[in-house]
Design a protein around this motif. Structure first.
Motif, PDB file in Angstrom:
ATOM      1  N   VAL A 176     -18.597  41.587  76.979  1.00 20.14           N
ATOM      2  CA  VAL A 176     -18.915  42.677  77.437  1.00 20.14           C
ATOM      3  C   VAL A 176     -18.340  43.722  76.300  1.00 20.14           C
ATOM      4  O   VAL A 176     -17.766  43.435  75.455  1.00 20.14           O
ATOM      5  N   PRO A 216     -17.310  48.122  75.858  1.00 20.56           N
ATOM      6  CA  PRO A 216     -16.862  49.326  76.346  1.00 20.56           C
ATOM      7  C   PRO A 216     -17.924  50.390  76.877  1.00 20.56           C
ATOM      8  O   PRO A 216     -18.926  50.582  76.336  1.00 20.56           O
ATOM      9  N   SER A 274     -16.044  48.482  81.526  1.00 20.00           N
ATOM     10  CA  SER A 274     -16.977  47.704  80.545  1.00 20.00           C
ATOM     11  C   SER A 274     -18.528  47.481  81.108  1.00 20.00           C
ATOM     12  O   SER A 274     -18.790  47.685  82.464  1.00 20.00           O
TER      13      SER A 274
END
Length: 678
Positions: free
Chosen positions: A601, A603, A640
C-alpha cells in the motif's frame, strides 16, 4: 640536457611506472565512490569515470606506439588484466542477488549479468533507455559495468587500429596515420556526444560512440609526449597547464550535479584537465622526489591517493553491487551508511587484487594462449551464473516472464466494485511475471523526447470517418486499450496523440533526461492542436495526463489556455482524472512480499494532486465530461491506497496502470464518457 638524451629520458619515462597516474586513478575512483554514496558537496563525482577513460587512452596508446605487439598478445594481456576480477564480482553479485533480491529484480539481474559478461552492458542500458543521472527506477547492481564495456570496446577498436597500422606503416607515415586516426575518431565522437546529449541522454551517456573522444584525448596526450616538450620553456608552460588541469578535474566535482547535461560540453572540462595533467608530468624529470617536479604531480603522488589508485579497479567493481543490493533489501539508506558500505567494499576489492588480479596478471607464463584461456573462462563462468540465477527466479515467480497475453476479467460498468458482479479471481492478474511488461498496444505512438510531432497512429476501424482522439502524455497512453474498446463498440477509429513527459496543459516544463527546458513539448503541443483544427472533427476528444506538472496555479492557467483551443474544435471533450501515484515499483514490491497485496500500500496524501479540472470546476466551465477514478482505485477514507484491488494488480511500475486494468475499466469509461453517443 642534450636533445638525444632528453628524448631517451622521456621515452623511458613513458614506459616506466608513473606514480602520478596511480594517484590520478585514486582521485577518480574516490570521486565516483563519493558520488554514489551521496556524500554532500561532491555532486559531480561521476566525472571520475571520464578521467579513467582519459587515463586508459593515454596508457594504451603509449604502450602500443612504444612497443610492438601482436593482436593476440595484446588481447591476452587485456584479458588477464581486466576479466578475472570482473568475473569474480559478477559471480559474487549473482549469488548475493539470488539470496537477497526479490524474483523480479533477480530476473533483471540475470539479464544484466549476461550483458556485463559479454561486454555489451552499455548497449543494454541504452536499449532500456536508462537515465543514469535522473532515473526513478531502482538501478541495476551491475549498472556500473557499462563503463567497463565501453573500455573493452575501445581496447578492441584501438588495438586493431594501432597494431594494424604498425604492421603496414613505419616511421613518420605510421605516426601521421595514428595522429590523423586519433583526431578523426575523436572529432566524430565528440560531435556525436554533443548532439546526443541534446537529444538522447541514455545514448549519450552509455554509448561507445559518444565516449571514444575521451579516450582519444588521452591518446593525443600520449602522442604529444616527447615531441618537443623536453624544452625548458615548454616544460614551464606544461607545469601551468598541469595546475589548470588539476583544477579542471576538481571543480566539476563540486559544481556539477544530476541536472547537468552530461557528457556533452560539460565533459570537456574534466577530460581536457586529465589530459593536461598526464601530458604535464610526462615532460618532467623521472625522479619522483626531484624538486623540479611540478607540485600538482607531487600532490597526486601522496600515499592515500596512490593507495586508492592501486585498489581503484576492484573497488569500483565491488562498491556498487554492495550499496545497491543493500538498498534493494532494506530501502533507502542515509549517505553515512552508504559511505560506510562503500568503505567496507575495499576489503573484497583488496582480496580480489591479491588473490585474483595479481596472480593471474603476473604469475606463470605470459603466452597469449594462456591469457586468452583465462579471458574465455572469465566470460563463461558468469554466463553460467546468470543462467542459473535466471532459472531460479523464473521458478520462484511460478510462470514464464514472457509469452502469452493476459486475459482481462470483465469489469463493472458502474458502482463501487472494480470487477463485474460474480467475478472472483483466484490469483493475481496479471501475474507478477508479466505485470511489469503489461503495456498497452501501440508503444510506437508514444514518440521520442526529441520529436515534436506524432505519427499517424490509428487503431480499430482505421477507415471510419468517425474517430476518438486520445490526447496527452504517457498517462493518456495508458488508456489506449480502453479507448480502443470504446471505438470498436461503435465501429469507429481510435487516434492516439501522446508524448511522454509532456503536459497537455499549456505550460513550459523542464525535462530532467534532456537536462533543459522541454522545448520539443511546446512544439508538439502546438503542432498537435493545429493538426486537430485542420482535420475532420472527431466524435470525442479524450484528455488525460499526469497531474503533477508545475504548480497548482500554473496547471490551472495552462489548462485554461489549452481548453480555449480545444473547445474551438466543436467536438465533445472528455477528461479522465489522473490515477493514483504509488511512487514505488509495485510489481517489484509484490514479488518481494510473496504477492501479499497489503505489503505494498502507499500513502493517500501523496497519491493525488489538486486537479483544476475536477476540483476547481474548470471542466464544468468548458462543458467537459469527466470521470474521476480515484475513489474507485483508492476506496474509502483511510490513510493508504491499495496496489492490488479484487485480485487485480493495478500498476506496472511507479505510476502507470497495467493494461489489464485499463481493459477492465473500459466498460466504465464507455458508460460514463460515451454512454449517449451511439
Amino acid at each position: 640536457m642534450p636533445a638525444a638524451r632528453a628524448k631517451g629520458e622521456l621515452a623511458r619515462r613513458r614506459g616506466a611506472f608513473r606514480p602520478d597516474i596511480e594517484g590520478l586513478r585514486g582521485l577518480a575512483v574516490l570521486s565516483v565512490l563519493a558520488f554514489h554514496a551521496g556524500v554532500p558537496g561532491l555532486t559531480g563525482g561521476y566525472v571520475g569515470v571520464d578521467v579513467f577513460f582519459v587515463i586508459s587512452g593515454f596508457l594504451i596508446t603509449g604502450m602500443l606506439v612504444g612497443r610492438p605487439l601482436g593482436l593476440w598478445d595484446f588481447a591476452a594481456r587485456r584479458a588477464r588484466r581486466i576479466l578475472p576480477a570482473a568475473a569474480t564480482v559478477l559471480v559474487a553479485t549473482a549469488v548475493a542477488g539470488g539470496a537477497l533480491l526479490d524474483p523480479l529484480r533477480g530476473t533483471d539481474l540475470a539479464r544484466d549479468l549476461i550483458a556485463s559478461a559479454g561486454q555489451f552492458a552499455n548497449w543494454r542500458f541504452v536499449g532500456q533507455q536508462t537515465d543514469y543521472l535522473a532515473s526513478e527506477r531502482d538501478p541495476s547492481p551491475l549498472q556500473h559495468f557499462w563503463s567497463l564495456s565501453v573500455e573493452n570496446q575501445f581496447y578492441l577498436l584501438w588495438g586493431v587500429l594501432l597494431i594494424g597500422l604498425a604492421r603496414y606503416l613505419y616511421g613518420r607515415r605510421r605516426t601521421a596515420a595514428i595522429t590523423l586516426g586519433t583526431l578523426g575518431i575523436g572529432g566524430v565522437s565528440l560531435f556525436l556526444c554533443l548532439r546526443w546529449t541534446e537529444t538522447s541522454a541514455p545514448l549519450a551517456y552509455f554509448s561507445t560512440g559518444s565516449r571514444l573522444w575521451e579516450f582519444a584525448a588521452g591518446a593525443c596526450a600520449a602522442l604529444l609526449a616527447g615531441r618537443g616538450i623536453e624544452r625548458a620553456g615548454v616544460r614551464a608552460l606544461l607545469r601551468i597547464a598541469g595546475w589548470a588541469g588539476l583544477a579542471a578535474v576538481a571543480v566539476p566535482l563540486f559544481l556539477y550535479d544530476r541536472d547537468t547535461p552530461f557528457p556533452g560540453s560539460a565533459a570537456l572540462l574534466p577530460v581536457l584537465g586529465a589530459a593536461a595533467l598526464l601530458l604535464a608530468d610526462a615532460a618532467q624529470p623521472s625522479t619522483e622526489r626531484s624538486p623540479s617536479r611540478f607540485a600538482a604531480a607531487r600532490l597526486l603522488e601522496t600515499r592515500p591517493l596512490r593507495a586508492a589508485g592501486r585498489l581503484s579497479y576492484g573497488w569500483y567493481l565491488w562498491h556498487w553491487p554492495v550499496i545497491t543490493i543493500a538498498q534493494a533489501r532494506y530501502g533507502a539508506l542515509p549517505w553515512t551508511t552508504l559511505a560506510a558500505l562503500t568503505a567496507a567494499s575495499a576489503l573484497p576489492a583488496w582480496l580480489t587484487m591479491r588473490l585474483v588480479e595479481e596472480p593471474l596478471r603476473h604469475g606463470g607464463t605470459t603466452a597469449p594462449r594462456r591469457g586468452l584461456a583465462v579471458g574465455a573462462s572469465a566470460l563463461v563462468i558468469p554466463l553460467i551464473a546468470a543462467l542459473t540465477l535466471g532459472g531460479g527466479t523464473v521458478r520462484a515467480l511460478g510462470t514464464s516472464a514472457s509469452g502469452g497475453s493476459t486475459v482481462a476479467p470483465p469489469g463493472a460498468a458502474d458502482g463501487p466494485q472494480l470487477l463485474a458482479p460474480g467475478t472472483v479471481l483466484t490469483g493475481l492478474t496479471p501475474s507478477l511475471a508479466r505485470a511489469r511488461e503489461d503495456f498497452p498496444p501501440g508503444k510506437g505512438c508514444e514518440i521520442a523526447l526529441n520529436a515534436d510531432s506524432s505519427p499517424r497512429c490509428l487503431f480499430g476501424e482505421e477507415h471510419s470517418p468517425d474517430r476518438i482522439v486520445l490526447l496527452g502524455d504517457s498517462h493518456a497512453g495508458q488508456w489506449i486499450s480502453a479507448g480502443l474498446a470504446m471505438a470498436k463498440e461503435r465501429h469507429w477509429a481510435l487516434e492516439v496523440l501522446v508524448k511522454p513527459g509532456c503536459p497537455l496543459s499549456t505550460l513550459t516544463v523542464r525535462n530532467n533526461v534532456l537536462g533543459r527546458t522541454f522545448e520539443e513539448c511546446d512544439r508538439w503541443r502546438e503542432n498537435t492542436l493545429t493538426r486537430l483544427a485542420d482535420e475532420p472533427k472527431p466524435r470525442l476528444v479524450l484528455l488525460a495526463g499526469l497531474n503533477r506538472y508545475g504548480t497548482q496555479e500554473e496547471r490551472a492557467q495552462g489548462w485554461t489556455r489549452t481548453l480555449d483551443r480545444l473547445t474551438a474544435l466543436g467536438a465533445p471533450l472528455a477528461y479522465l482524472g489522473d490515477t493514483p501515484m504509488p511512487g514505488k515499483d509495485i510489481p517489484t514490491c509484490l514479488a518481494a512480499s510473496d504477492g501479499r497485496s497489503d505489503a505494498c500500500v502507499f500513502p493517500r496524501d501523496t497519491a493525488f494532486e489538486h486537479d483544476p479540472l475536477l476540483d476547481d470546476g474548470l471542466a464544468a466551465r468548458y462543458g467537459v465530461r469527466t470521470l474521476d477514478l480515484g475513489p474507485l482505485l483508492c476506496p474509502g477514507t483511510g490513510p493508504s491506497c491499495p496496489a492490488v484491488l479484487e485480485g487485480v494488480v493495478l500498476y506496472r511500475d511507479t505510476g502507470h496502470i497495467t493494461d489489464t486494468l485499463a481493459r477492465i475499466l473500459a466498460p466504465r469509461l464507455d458508460r460514463e464518457l460515451l454512454g449517449a453517443a451511439r
